[in-house]
Scaffold this motif. Structure first.
Motif, PDB file in Angstrom:
ATOM      1  N   PRO A  32       0.816  -1.221   0.000  1.00 20.27           N
ATOM      2  CA  PRO A  32       0.000   0.000   0.000  1.00 20.27           C
ATOM      3  C   PRO A  32       0.847   1.268   0.000  1.00 20.27           C
ATOM      4  CG  PRO A  32      -0.586  -1.448   1.838  1.00 20.27           C
ATOM      5  CD  PRO A  32       0.617  -2.027   1.186  1.00 20.27           C
ATOM      6  N   HIS A  33       0.399   2.255  -0.736  1.00 25.86           N
ATOM      7  CA  HIS A  33       1.140   3.514  -0.821  1.00 25.86           C
ATOM      8  C   HIS A  33       0.905   4.410   0.391  1.00 25.86           C
ATOM      9  CE1 HIS A  33      -2.821   4.774  -2.205  1.00 25.86           C
ATOM     10  NE2 HIS A  33      -2.470   5.977  -1.840  1.00 25.86           N
ATOM     11  N   ASP A  34      -0.131   4.123   1.189  1.00 29.64           N
ATOM     12  CA  ASP A  34      -0.478   5.025   2.283  1.00 29.64           C
ATOM     13  C   ASP A  34       0.209   4.719   3.609  1.00 29.64           C
ATOM     14  OD1 ASP A  34      -1.955   2.705   2.525  1.00 29.64           O
ATOM     15  OD2 ASP A  34      -3.788   3.717   3.145  1.00 29.64           O
ATOM     16  N   HIS A  35       0.912   3.578   3.715  1.00 33.40           N
ATOM     17  CA  HIS A  35       1.741   3.312   4.891  1.00 33.40           C
ATOM     18  C   HIS A  35       2.739   2.216   4.553  1.00 33.40           C
ATOM     19  CE1 HIS A  35      -0.979  -0.070   5.628  1.00 33.40           C
ATOM     20  NE2 HIS A  35      -0.114  -0.513   6.500  1.00 33.40           N
ATOM     21  N   PHE A  36       3.730   2.061   5.390  1.00 31.47           N
ATOM     22  CA  PHE A  36       4.819   1.128   5.118  1.00 31.47           C
ATOM     23  C   PHE A  36       4.402  -0.283   5.460  1.00 31.47           C
ATOM     24  CE2 PHE A  36       8.779  -1.089   5.852  1.00 31.47           C
ATOM     25  CZ  PHE A  36       9.512  -0.691   4.758  1.00 31.47           C
ATOM     26  N   GLY A  37       4.431  -1.184   4.502  1.00 29.49           N
ATOM     27  CA  GLY A  37       4.133  -2.580   4.754  1.00 29.49           C
ATOM     28  C   GLY A  37       4.057  -3.386   3.475  1.00 29.49           C
ATOM     29  N   LEU A  38       4.181  -4.688   3.626  1.00 25.78           N
ATOM     30  CA  LEU A  38       4.056  -5.635   2.525  1.00 25.78           C
ATOM     31  C   LEU A  38       3.099  -6.706   3.021  1.00 25.78           C
ATOM     32  CD1 LEU A  38       4.989  -6.687  -0.254  1.00 25.78           C
ATOM     33  CD2 LEU A  38       6.907  -7.780   0.922  1.00 25.78           C
ATOM     34  N   TYR A  39       2.028  -6.944   2.259  1.00 25.59           N
ATOM     35  CA  TYR A  39       0.962  -7.827   2.702  1.00 25.59           C
ATOM     36  C   TYR A  39       0.733  -8.960   1.725  1.00 25.59           C
ATOM     37  CZ  TYR A  39       0.131  -4.136   5.982  1.00 25.59           C
ATOM     38  OH  TYR A  39       0.307  -3.215   6.974  1.00 25.59           O
ATOM     39  N   CYS A  40       0.381 -10.123   2.262  1.00 25.77           N
ATOM     40  CA  CYS A  40       0.027 -11.280   1.460  1.00 25.77           C
ATOM     41  C   CYS A  40      -1.279 -10.985   0.726  1.00 25.77           C
ATOM     42  CB  CYS A  40      -0.157 -12.488   2.385  1.00 25.77           C
ATOM     43  SG  CYS A  40      -0.609 -14.015   1.518  1.00 25.77           S
ATOM     44  N   GLY A  41      -1.544 -11.721  -0.338  1.00 25.32           N
ATOM     45  CA  GLY A  41      -2.803 -11.579  -1.052  1.00 25.32           C
ATOM     46  C   GLY A  41      -4.014 -11.838  -0.174  1.00 25.32           C
ATOM     47  N   CYS A  42      -3.841 -12.610   0.913  1.00 25.60           N
ATOM     48  CA  CYS A  42      -4.939 -12.887   1.832  1.00 25.60           C
ATOM     49  C   CYS A  42      -5.169 -11.742   2.807  1.00 25.60           C
ATOM     50  CB  CYS A  42      -4.697 -14.188   2.596  1.00 25.60           C
ATOM     51  SG  CYS A  42      -3.450 -14.093   3.897  1.00 25.60           S
ATOM     52  N   GLY A  43      -4.266 -10.759   2.819  1.00 24.24           N
ATOM     53  CA  GLY A  43      -4.403  -9.601   3.697  1.00 24.24           C
ATOM     54  C   GLY A  43      -3.513  -9.617   4.927  1.00 24.24           C
ATOM     55  N   ALA A  44      -2.852 -10.722   5.213  1.00 24.79           N
ATOM     56  CA  ALA A  44      -1.974 -10.807   6.377  1.00 24.79           C
ATOM     57  C   ALA A  44      -0.695 -10.007   6.141  1.00 24.79           C
ATOM     58  CB  ALA A  44      -1.622 -12.261   6.662  1.00 24.79           C
ATOM     59  N   ALA A  45      -0.206  -9.355   7.187  1.00 23.65           N
ATOM     60  CA  ALA A  45       1.034  -8.590   7.086  1.00 23.65           C
ATOM     61  C   ALA A  45       2.216  -9.544   6.967  1.00 23.65           C
ATOM     62  CB  ALA A  45       1.216  -7.703   8.304  1.00 23.65           C
ATOM     63  N   LEU A  46       3.011  -9.352   5.928  1.00 19.49           N
ATOM     64  CA  LEU A  46       4.273 -10.076   5.794  1.00 19.49           C
ATOM     65  C   LEU A  46       5.379  -9.265   6.450  1.00 19.49           C
ATOM     66  CD1 LEU A  46       3.871 -11.155   2.073  1.00 19.49           C
ATOM     67  CD2 LEU A  46       3.530 -12.582   4.097  1.00 19.49           C
ATOM     68  N   VAL A  47       5.382  -7.973   6.201  1.00 23.92           N
ATOM     69  CA  VAL A  47       6.311  -7.028   6.814  1.00 23.92           C
ATOM     70  C   VAL A  47       5.541  -5.728   7.010  1.00 23.92           C
ATOM     71  CG1 VAL A  47       8.454  -5.712   6.539  1.00 23.92           C
ATOM     72  CG2 VAL A  47       8.285  -8.008   5.580  1.00 23.92           C
ATOM     73  N   ASP A  48       5.570  -5.196   8.221  1.00 28.94           N
ATOM     74  CA  ASP A  48       4.998  -3.869   8.433  1.00 28.94           C
ATOM     75  C   ASP A  48       5.894  -3.088   9.381  1.00 28.94           C
ATOM     76  OD1 ASP A  48       4.299  -4.504  11.096  1.00 28.94           O
ATOM     77  OD2 ASP A  48       2.214  -4.877  10.603  1.00 28.94           O
ATOM     78  N   ALA A  49       5.584  -1.843   9.570  1.00 28.28           N
ATOM     79  CA  ALA A  49       6.456  -0.954  10.343  1.00 28.28           C
ATOM     80  C   ALA A  49       6.709  -1.478  11.749  1.00 28.28           C
ATOM     81  CB  ALA A  49       5.869   0.451  10.372  1.00 28.28           C
ATOM     82  N   SER A  50       5.749  -2.163  12.353  1.00 28.43           N
ATOM     83  CA  SER A  50       5.931  -2.653  13.722  1.00 28.43           C
ATOM     84  C   SER A  50       6.949  -3.792  13.796  1.00 28.43           C
ATOM     85  CB  SER A  50       4.593  -3.106  14.307  1.00 28.43           C
ATOM     86  OG  SER A  50       4.129  -4.274  13.652  1.00 28.43           O
ATOM     87  N   MET A  51       7.278  -4.413  12.660  1.00 25.54           N
ATOM     88  CA  MET A  51       8.237  -5.515  12.630  1.00 25.54           C
ATOM     89  C   MET A  51       9.671  -5.043  12.421  1.00 25.54           C
ATOM     90  SD  MET A  51       6.195  -8.123  10.197  1.00 25.54           S
ATOM     91  CE  MET A  51       4.617  -8.832  10.642  1.00 25.54           C
ATOM     92  N   LEU A  52       9.841  -3.768  12.094  1.00 25.85           N
ATOM     93  CA  LEU A  52      11.163  -3.233  11.803  1.00 25.85           C
ATOM     94  C   LEU A  52      11.823  -2.694  13.068  1.00 25.85           C
ATOM     95  CD1 LEU A  52      10.299  -1.318   8.533  1.00 25.85           C
ATOM     96  CD2 LEU A  52      11.371  -3.567   8.758  1.00 25.85           C
ATOM     97  N   PRO A  53      13.143  -2.715  13.128  1.00 26.97           N
ATOM     98  CA  PRO A  53      13.821  -2.142  14.297  1.00 26.97           C
ATOM     99  C   PRO A  53      13.562  -0.645  14.380  1.00 26.97           C
ATOM    100  CG  PRO A  53      15.416  -2.870  12.635  1.00 26.97           C
ATOM    101  CD  PRO A  53      14.059  -3.222  12.132  1.00 26.97           C
TER     102      PRO A  53
END
Length: 62
Positions: A32-53
């Motif tokens: 999504p362009h509106d916040h930092f993250g990479l999501y599976c096609g099912c909608g689950a977060a693969l990587v989001d800001a809370s997972m980063l140091p």
């Protein structure tokens, strides 16, 4: 960097993030362009800001 190259890199990163997880066989991903993250096609977060140091942990500012 071209948009095609960026799209390829996002697909490659999503495939790596899904590997070995319950999401491995799911189709697609979103970045999504509106916040930092990479999501599976099912909608689950693969990587989001809370997972980063945090900036304090990695010593860099974003």
């Amino acid at each position: 960097m071209s948009m095609m190259h960026i799209a390829y890199e996002i697909d490659r990163l999503a495939a790596q993030a899904k590997r070995g997880t319950e999401h491995e066989d799911h189709d697609g991903s979103t970045f999504p362009h509106d916040h930092f993250g990479l999501y599976c096609g099912c909608g689950a977060a693969l990587v989001d800001a809370s997972m980063l140091p945090s900036e304090e942990e990695d010593g860099e500012s974003r």
